[in-house]
Design a protein around this motif. Structure first.
Motif, PDB file in Angstrom:
ATOM      1  N   GLU A 222       0.825  -1.197   0.162  1.00 24.74           N
ATOM      2  CA  GLU A 222      -0.073   0.132   0.074  1.00 24.74           C
ATOM      3  C   GLU A 222       0.786   1.112   0.063  1.00 24.74           C
ATOM      4  OE1 GLU A 222      -2.852   0.154   3.054  1.00 24.74           O
ATOM      5  OE2 GLU A 222      -3.721  -1.716   2.542  1.00 24.74           O
ATOM      6  N   GLY A 223       1.889   1.021   0.460  1.00 26.52           N
ATOM      7  CA  GLY A 223       2.848   2.233   0.589  1.00 26.52           C
ATOM      8  C   GLY A 223       3.116   2.554   1.981  1.00 26.52           C
ATOM      9  N   PRO A 224       4.610   2.371   2.551  1.00 25.94           N
ATOM     10  CA  PRO A 224       4.970   2.916   4.016  1.00 25.94           C
ATOM     11  C   PRO A 224       4.376   4.049   4.584  1.00 25.94           C
ATOM     12  CG  PRO A 224       6.504   1.433   2.882  1.00 25.94           C
ATOM     13  CD  PRO A 224       5.724   1.768   1.764  1.00 25.94           C
ATOM     14  N   GLU A 225       4.646   5.131   3.560  1.00 26.59           N
ATOM     15  CA  GLU A 225       4.382   6.560   3.876  1.00 26.59           C
ATOM     16  C   GLU A 225       3.035   7.085   3.952  1.00 26.59           C
ATOM     17  OE1 GLU A 225       7.043   8.245   5.202  1.00 26.59           O
ATOM     18  OE2 GLU A 225       8.310   6.675   4.432  1.00 26.59           O
ATOM     19  N   SER A 226       2.298   6.361   3.373  1.00 25.45           N
ATOM     20  CA  SER A 226       0.673   6.676   3.103  1.00 25.45           C
ATOM     21  C   SER A 226      -0.080   5.498   2.769  1.00 25.45           C
ATOM     22  CB  SER A 226       0.641   7.689   2.073  1.00 25.45           C
ATOM     23  OG  SER A 226       0.946   7.336   0.816  1.00 25.45           O
ATOM     24  N   PRO A 227      -0.306   4.675   3.682  1.00 26.16           N
ATOM     25  CA  PRO A 227      -0.933   3.107   3.529  1.00 26.16           C
ATOM     26  C   PRO A 227      -2.696   3.768   3.277  1.00 26.16           C
ATOM     27  CG  PRO A 227      -0.096   3.182   5.683  1.00 26.16           C
ATOM     28  CD  PRO A 227       0.540   4.492   4.845  1.00 26.16           C
ATOM     29  N   THR A 228      -3.061   2.838   2.573  1.00 30.06           N
ATOM     30  CA  THR A 228      -4.899   3.183   2.258  1.00 30.06           C
ATOM     31  C   THR A 228      -5.771   2.605   3.327  1.00 30.06           C
ATOM     32  OG1 THR A 228      -4.820   1.459   0.584  1.00 30.06           O
ATOM     33  CG2 THR A 228      -4.165   3.465  -0.307  1.00 30.06           C
TER      34      THR A 228
ATOM     35  N   VAL B   9       1.294   1.681  11.046  1.00 31.04           N
ATOM     36  CA  VAL B   9       2.289   2.871  10.992  1.00 31.04           C
ATOM     37  C   VAL B   9       2.326   3.475  12.261  1.00 31.04           C
ATOM     38  CG1 VAL B   9       3.204   4.630   9.767  1.00 31.04           C
ATOM     39  CG2 VAL B   9       2.374   2.478   8.417  1.00 31.04           C
ATOM     40  N   ALA B  10       1.223   3.920  12.801  1.00 28.41           N
ATOM     41  CA  ALA B  10       1.009   4.839  13.942  1.00 28.41           C
ATOM     42  C   ALA B  10       1.626   4.292  15.138  1.00 28.41           C
ATOM     43  CB  ALA B  10      -0.509   5.194  14.206  1.00 28.41           C
ATOM     44  N   ALA B  11       1.343   2.911  15.199  1.00 29.45           N
ATOM     45  CA  ALA B  11       1.891   2.034  16.380  1.00 29.45           C
ATOM     46  C   ALA B  11       3.380   1.807  16.369  1.00 29.45           C
ATOM     47  CB  ALA B  11       1.230   0.757  16.527  1.00 29.45           C
ATOM     48  N   GLY B  12       4.028   1.434  15.159  1.00 29.70           N
ATOM     49  CA  GLY B  12       5.406   1.109  14.971  1.00 29.70           C
ATOM     50  C   GLY B  12       6.219   1.879  13.988  1.00 29.70           C
ATOM     51  N   GLY B  13       5.471   2.671  13.206  1.00 28.66           N
ATOM     52  CA  GLY B  13       6.495   3.477  12.313  1.00 28.66           C
ATOM     53  C   GLY B  13       6.598   2.946  10.678  1.00 28.66           C
ATOM     54  N   THR B  14       7.120   3.691   9.975  1.00 26.00           N
ATOM     55  CA  THR B  14       7.160   3.200   8.777  1.00 26.00           C
ATOM     56  C   THR B  14       8.240   2.204   8.385  1.00 26.00           C
ATOM     57  OG1 THR B  14       8.556   4.999   8.086  1.00 26.00           O
ATOM     58  CG2 THR B  14       6.282   5.119   7.785  1.00 26.00           C
ATOM     59  N   GLN B  15       9.388   2.248   9.357  1.00 25.69           N
ATOM     60  CA  GLN B  15      10.525   1.246   9.137  1.00 25.69           C
ATOM     61  C   GLN B  15      10.170  -0.065   9.002  1.00 25.69           C
ATOM     62  OE1 GLN B  15      13.579   2.683   8.309  1.00 25.69           O
ATOM     63  NE2 GLN B  15      13.783   0.662   7.443  1.00 25.69           N
ATOM     64  N   ALA B  16       9.042  -0.664   9.738  1.00 27.12           N
ATOM     65  CA  ALA B  16       8.819  -1.995   9.946  1.00 27.12           C
ATOM     66  C   ALA B  16       8.201  -2.442   8.435  1.00 27.12           C
ATOM     67  CB  ALA B  16       7.555  -1.999  10.821  1.00 27.12           C
ATOM     68  N   LEU B  17       7.672  -1.654   7.885  1.00 27.01           N
ATOM     69  CA  LEU B  17       7.119  -1.892   6.327  1.00 27.01           C
ATOM     70  C   LEU B  17       8.259  -1.907   5.371  1.00 27.01           C
ATOM     71  CD1 LEU B  17       3.795  -0.018   6.222  1.00 27.01           C
ATOM     72  CD2 LEU B  17       4.374  -2.293   7.247  1.00 27.01           C
TER      73      LEU B  17
ATOM     74  N   ASP C   5       9.628  -5.761  18.641  1.00 29.40           N
ATOM     75  CA  ASP C   5       8.961  -4.582  18.887  1.00 29.40           C
ATOM     76  C   ASP C   5       9.004  -3.599  17.742  1.00 29.40           C
ATOM     77  OD1 ASP C   5       7.813  -2.740  21.196  1.00 29.40           O
ATOM     78  OD2 ASP C   5       9.618  -1.403  20.432  1.00 29.40           O
ATOM     79  N   LYS C   6       9.745  -3.738  16.692  1.00 30.53           N
ATOM     80  CA  LYS C   6       9.914  -2.876  15.519  1.00 30.53           C
ATOM     81  C   LYS C   6       8.512  -3.184  14.739  1.00 30.53           C
ATOM     82  CE  LYS C   6      12.659  -3.852  12.268  1.00 30.53           C
ATOM     83  NZ  LYS C   6      13.625  -3.937  11.106  1.00 30.53           N
ATOM     84  N   PHE C   7       8.116  -4.496  14.763  1.00 31.19           N
ATOM     85  CA  PHE C   7       6.889  -5.070  14.194  1.00 31.19           C
ATOM     86  C   PHE C   7       5.436  -4.973  15.253  1.00 31.19           C
ATOM     87  CE2 PHE C   7      10.512  -6.759  11.934  1.00 31.19           C
ATOM     88  CZ  PHE C   7      10.422  -6.407  10.714  1.00 31.19           C
ATOM     89  N   ARG C   8       5.685  -4.304  15.987  1.00 31.11           N
ATOM     90  CA  ARG C   8       4.521  -4.428  17.172  1.00 31.11           C
ATOM     91  C   ARG C   8       3.227  -3.834  16.478  1.00 31.11           C
ATOM     92  NH1 ARG C   8       7.725  -0.087  18.683  1.00 31.11           N
ATOM     93  NH2 ARG C   8       6.762   2.148  18.584  1.00 31.11           N
ATOM     94  N   GLY C   9       3.265  -3.066  15.438  1.00 34.64           N
ATOM     95  CA  GLY C   9       1.956  -2.615  14.781  1.00 34.64           C
ATOM     96  C   GLY C   9       1.329  -3.958  14.175  1.00 34.64           C
TER      97      GLY C   9
END
Length: 347
Positions: A47-53, A61-69, A99-103
């Motif tokens: 979907e896109g790490p910076e702006s998933p749909t 992303v809000a929980a773990g950030g974009t790096q996990a994606l 923890d990085k993938f907690r989202g």
């Protein structure tokens, strides 16, 4: 023992460990995730790490950030060695307790879900670096509630599909399995345990039976994001259909991976490593045939034995070149010593 045999013996015992130690320090590449049915992390990355749909991916992303994606192909435990249930606590199965993938562990009924049916299914695991190993796929039990944290007790005790060293086709492991009867929203939990390392990889794939309807047990519940429900008709939250990451997206996303070339740094000397500087060229040898050709042939054998991909062939050739160069130096040194010794005896 002749000088030539002494040189060969010292080479095997001395230079080989040094060369392998050098290769072991190179970073290895990460390994992948299930794309049919699509895993949560793969769907959100697509979907896109910076702006998933989808609302669920935005929440991740809000929980773990974009790096996990961006690191979608690295949900792993380096020293798992088959002890998955001991190492991963309830509620953290999708993140593998990382923890990085907690989202990915968020209990929601609106994760992008793949519509499936009971019966034969062809599974695909996109491997960014192939390795030997075994896949086990588990399905949630009837009555599974996606609005609650996923626990080991939510999964069937035995996998419904298994595969050992399946075929690699166009960058994906492909194998067949029979999906059991279910209804509504369920989850497929994938474990890929390497046989050439204690490392294992994990994936949660949300699926729906009976037309891809949304929801909790039987397909009814809704999700909440910041106090707002994104309702479909009849008060239900539509489950968006996920897409697997495209090859272009994988290539572009690798530039923002947290480690080089999507690597996770497991320091595996046998597979997936890369060399940051060109290896020295092997000198021509008068005896023993064409060294570069022989080294290349042996490199292909090593790759086949360890499950390495063709893209890492240059590493094996480079390593063989290092050994060949060391052999030439050592052999020349032994010849000088032998000549000196012969001169002393002649006196």
């Amino acid at each position: 023992m002749t000088v030539r045999r002494k040189a060969a013996g010292v080479l095997a015992l001395g230079f080989a460990p040094l060369a392998l130690a050098g290769l072991a320090s190179a970073p290895a590449v990460a390994h992948g995730s299930l794309t049919d049915p699509v895993s949560r992390v793969s769907a959100c990355f697509a979907e896109g790490p910076e702006s998933p749909t989808s609302a669920a991916c935005r929440a991740a992303v809000a929980a773990g950030g974009t790096q996990a994606l961006y690191d979608w192909n690295g949900v792993n435990i380096a020293n798992a060695a088959g002890k998955h249930r001991d190492l991963i606590p309830d509620g953290k199965l999708c993140s593998a307790a990382n923890d990085k993938f907690r989202g990915l562990d968020l209990p929601r009924a609106d994760w992008p879900a793949t519509a499936v049916s009971a019966g034969e299914h062809t599974f695909r695991f996109r491997a960014t670096a192939p390795h030997r190993g075994s896949f086990e796929l588990y399905l949630t039990k009837p009555g599974y509630d996606p609005a609650k944290p996923l626990a080991w007790s939510d999964l069937e005790a035995k996998p419904f599909a298994r595969a050992t060293d399946p075929a690699l086709e166009a960058g994906s492991y492909v194998f067949d399995g029979t999906i059991p009867e279910r209804s509504g929203r369920q989850l497929v939990y994938t474990i890929w345990q390497r046989s050439d390392s204690p490392e294992a990889f994990y994936a949660c794939s949300d699926v729906t039976f009976g037309g891809g309807t949304p929801g909790g047990p039987g397909g009814g519940a809704v999700e909440q994001e910041e106090g707002k429900g994104e309702q479909g008709s009849g008060g239900e939250t539509p489950a968006p259909a996920p897409s697997a990451p495209s090859e272009d997206a994988i290539a572009e996303g690798s530039e923002k991976s947290s480690v080089e070339h999507d690597g996770h740094g497991d320091d595996d000397a046998k597979t997936g490593a890369k060399v940051t500087a060109a290896a020295p060229a092997a000198p021509e040898q008068k005896a023993g045939g064409n060294a570069p050709e022989a080294n290349a042939a042996r490199s292909e054998e090593v790759l086949a034995e360890t499950g390495g991909s063709g893209s890492s062939t240059y590493l094996a050739i480079g390593g063989a070149g290092v050994l060949a160069a060391g052999a030439a130096v050592l052999f020349a040194s032994q010849r000088r010593r032998a000549a000196a010794a012969a001169g002393r005896h002649s006196r």
